[in-house]
Design an enzyme around this catalytic site. Structure first.
Site, PDB file in Angstrom:
ATOM      1  N   HIS A 589       0.825  -1.202   0.000  1.00 31.31           N
ATOM      2  CA  HIS A 589       0.000   0.000   0.000  1.00 31.31           C
ATOM      3  C   HIS A 589       0.866   1.262   0.000  1.00 31.31           C
ATOM      4  CE1 HIS A 589       0.768   0.822   4.312  1.00 31.31           C
ATOM      5  NE2 HIS A 589       0.739  -0.499   4.454  1.00 31.31           N
ATOM      6  N   CYS A 608       2.954  -5.290   6.668  1.00 32.76           N
ATOM      7  CA  CYS A 608       2.616  -4.917   5.297  1.00 32.76           C
ATOM      8  C   CYS A 608       3.786  -4.177   4.646  1.00 32.76           C
ATOM      9  CB  CYS A 608       1.361  -4.057   5.273  1.00 32.76           C
ATOM     10  SG  CYS A 608      -0.155  -4.971   5.682  1.00 32.76           S
TER      11      CYS A 608
END
Length: 764
Positions: A589, A608
């Protein structure tokens, strides 16, 4: 009125014909049994014509008689299952009669009596012995009448009026049966003793050459199909297949494996069938061990960490037997089980180079003062220290420029800096005491070990990294190097920096999954681990902290709590999320914290991966998946807003998250990175402290817990959005919030007129 007398006369003729037939058959039988045979040819004829048992002849019926009394000679001597070709193969003499139908014969037989012509028994009514092949038919001058199986029929002599149905005596039960003929073996005579021993060994349930049931079963099937003939030797000498397999096993170290794990029997000392058979099976077992470990690794990834998940790709032992032993080059066929990727092959070359540098006398750097190079400045010239150890240092580090110079110049300082990075020392470029100690390790074992464990990790990855329908495109992210590359047609298309997970519980997992869609303006659904470990303790201190951070707290329909952050510029996921659903709940992201990309080491996330240039990344991926749509970063940015937009890939693109502490860069140089998660150390410990097949035992690790914290953990005064009854929320669970439904990542289009926060889906 009916003429009964005519019918009576016809019936009388039938009775007379039947009586005449019985008398003729009885007389012929007696004649055949009592009359001695005067010649060998007559004996051959009698032996070739089957004779029915009298008790097996059924009474004649009206259909057995032909109205035409001038019919040709009945073909009673030819059995039903004798083909003309079988008859033509005989050599009966003295006649030249051919076994054709009586109507077509050239030699017209003598006219039989009226009573003989009246009876024509069907071939099916006559019990006959089965005919053998024409090649087995005896010649007329050497008949065999003492076997239980009648020989093939010879050409019959013309029938006479007195014996129209002459036939040989039937075979008696007392005749001795011939022994069954053993099928011819396809095994060479000189290899038959070894084949017999192989048969015995593989039939022995206590055989321990193969440790796995499927490999033993494959060996049994392979050798059984070739009648247990050896494949690695012929007449006691090694075949090309045997030589090729042995050559590959002995050179296992070139692929970062240990040759001692694949013992090669001494075929030169195997001089007996027992020794040759034993050596054959031992070499086959080593061949299977090599193929399995070359393809899948010497250890299972679960032995290293619980946050590694790659698809299994075990070998097929039967396929290994067939592939290697039938190949023109058995060594190359066995080598093909190693990873085919270019980056693996480049590491293999570097491993050979590193080992080559260790040949010859070991260069030792003596202790002394620290050496430092100071680059030139505006008003100060570069400082190059002089030391007699520098020539040895140049040789140790492979610096060929000015090999005899004692100056500690910029070239030497850069070489020292690279070495320090490779051994987890701070890359200062200063030759200090710790650097000298690391340099004096013989044969640069540290770098060699690093290359070997990285080659081992390549074996875990899929053999096909990309999607074939889009030019073998894939994403590969290297955690220790903090870089992400998009590859297509074997070449890098685009590269960017990334931020990965912190060491420890938040380490980014190693995995292979497929990216299915991109979400623009994502909602951040806080993972349960962050809720439990960070936000709930924060709520205990300040019940309003989530509101001040712009986070919304809700209850899931099962009673657990859910925390999310709506889309926007301040969203923790930034403007774009890249979705590849996986069990670890991680994804790639954007981030509002752009300053982190300027750091050399970027392990700061909760697992992440944050991408530096997400709009460019999105356009590159979308142009690969949908080349006719002509996506640009500007087009992606035009979608920024407050509602989620999902861009679905027609063809999912594989994402490979790797851990490469050693790799070869685009310039062909070996790069070494710090072992940020300690993966190298764990693997080296397994390789050095546990040998051989024990490494393949899968170790059960506790998987990360994704249990949601219960609502009872909430402190007093916490505002729960839309909570009037305590458990009134019926919204989606965490997995559905995170990926649009776990296992169903494609969200449904929103209806017209729904609130702006609802998801809007774009599929092309």
């Amino acid at each position: 009125m009916r003429d009964c007398s005519n019918n009576r006369r016809g019936f009388d003729r039938v009775l007379m014909a039947v009586a005449a037939t019985f008398l003729t058959v009885s007389a012929s039988s007696a004649f055949a049994q009592d009359t001695p045979r005067s010649s060998a040819s007559e004996l051959a004829i009698d032996a070739a014509i089957p004779r029915p048992e009298p008790a097996n002849v059924p009474p004649p019926t009206a259909s057995d008689f032909k109205p035409d009394t001038t019919a040709a000679l009945p073909d009673a001597a030819k059995p039903a299952d004798v083909k003309p070709a079988d008859v033509q193969a005989t050599e009966a003499k003295p006649t030249d009669a051919k076994p054709t139908d009586a109507k077509a014969t050239d030699a017209k037989p003598a006219e039989p009596s009226a009573t003989a012509k009246a009876v024509e028994p069907k071939p099916a009514d006559v019990a006959t012995a089965p005919a053998t092949k024409p090649a087995d038919a005896p010649k007329a001058d050497a008949p065999k009448t003492d076997t239980a199986v009648a020989p093939p029929a010879a050409a019959p002599a013309p029938a006479t009026a007195t014996a129209p149905a002459a036939a040989p005596a039937p075979a008696t039960a007392a005749a001795p049966a011939t022994e069954p003929v053993k099928a011819a073996s396809n095994v060479a005579a000189e290899d038959q003793p070894v084949a017999d021993k192989l048969r015995d060994l593989l039939a022995n349930k206590s055989l321990r050459s193969f440790d796995r049931k499927n490999e033993r079963a494959a060996a049994e099937k392979f050798y059984s199909a070739r009648e247990y003939a050896p494949v690695f030797t012929k007449a006691g000498k090694l075949t090309d297949a045997g030589k090729g397999v042995i050559a590959r096993l002995k050179d296992a170290a070139a692929d970062g494996l240990d040759a001692s794990d694949y013992p090669v029997p001494d075929f030169a000392a195997a001089t007996t069938p027992d020794a040759l058979a034993d050596a054959e099976l031992k070499l086959a077992a080593s061949m299977l061990d090599y193929a399995r470990q070359a393809q899948s690794g010497r250890m299972h990834w679960s032995q290293v960490s619980a946050d590694i998940l790659y698809p299994e790709h075990p070998i097929d032992p039967a396929e290994v037997f067939t592939n290697v032993t039938s190949a023109k080059d058995a060594s190359a066929a066995l080598d093909s089980y190693n990873p085919p990727q270019k980056l693996y092959k480049e590491l293999k070359k570097k491993l050979a180079e590193l080992r080559g540098q260790g040949d010859g006398p070991v260069i030792t750097i003596a202790d002394g003062p620290a050496l430092k190079y100071v680059p030139a400045r505006k008003k100060q010239a570069a400082v190059e220290m002089d030391d007699p150890r520098v020539p040895d240092l140049r040789g140790k580090l492979g610096v060929t420029e000015n090999a005899d110079s004692t100056k500690y110049d910029a070239t030497v300082a850069r070489a020292v800096e690279r070495f320090q990075s490779s051994v987890d020392l701070k890359p200062t470029g200063v030759l200090d005491e710790r650097t000298v100690k690391a340099l004096n390790n013989p044969k640069r074992d540290r770098q060699i070990d690093t290359v070997i464990v990285n080659m081992e990790r390549w074996r875990w990855l899929p053999r096909q990294l990309g999607a074939a329908s889009v030019g073998n495109a894939y994403v590969i992210l290297n955690i220790p190097d903090y870089t992400l590359k998009v590859m297509q047609n074997g070449a890098p298309v685009w590269t960017t920096r990334v931020v990965t997970g912190k060491p420890g519980q938040h380490a980014t997992p190693l995995l292979t999954e497929t990216m299915k869609y991109i979400t623009v303006n994502p909602t951040w659904n806080v993972p349960p681990s962050i809720i439990y470990n960070e936000y709930l303790p924060a709520l205990q201190q300040d019940p309003t902290v989530l509101q001040r951070m712009g986070l919304k707290l809700e209850r899931n329909r099962d009673g657990s709590i859910h925390i999310s952050q709506p889309p926007g510029e301040a969203n923790a996921l930034g403007r774009i999320r890249f979705n590849f659903p996986n069990k670890f709940l991680v994804y790639q992201h954007d981030t509002p914290d752009k300053y982190l990309f300027a750091k050399d080491e970027r392990a700061f996330s909760h697992g992440c991966m944050r991408v530096q240039n997400p709009d460019q990344y999105a356009s590159v991926l979308l142009n690969i998946a949908e080349p006719n749509q002509h996506y640009t970063p500007e087009r992606i940015r035009s979608m920024y807003g407050s509602s989620e937009v999902d861009l679905k890939f027609p063809t999912p693109i594989p994402v490979n998250i790797t851990y490469q502490t050693a790799f070869v860069d685009d310039a062909g140089k070996l790069q070494i990175r710090r072992d940020v998660y300690g993966r190298d150390a764990t693997m080296l410990s397994l390789l050095k402290n546990s040998r051989g097949k024990d490494l393949e035992t899968v170790v059960a690790h506790a998987q990360p817990s994704y249990a949601r914290p219960s609502s009872s953990s909430l402190p007093a005064g916490v505002n729960v959005a839309g909570d009037n009854s305590g458990f009134g929320s019926s919204g989606p669970n965490f997995f559905e919030r995170l990926f649009g439904g776990f296992g169903q990542p494609e969200p449904q289009p929103a209806r017209r007129g729904q609130a702006q926060q609802q998801r809007r889906v774009i599929t092309r």
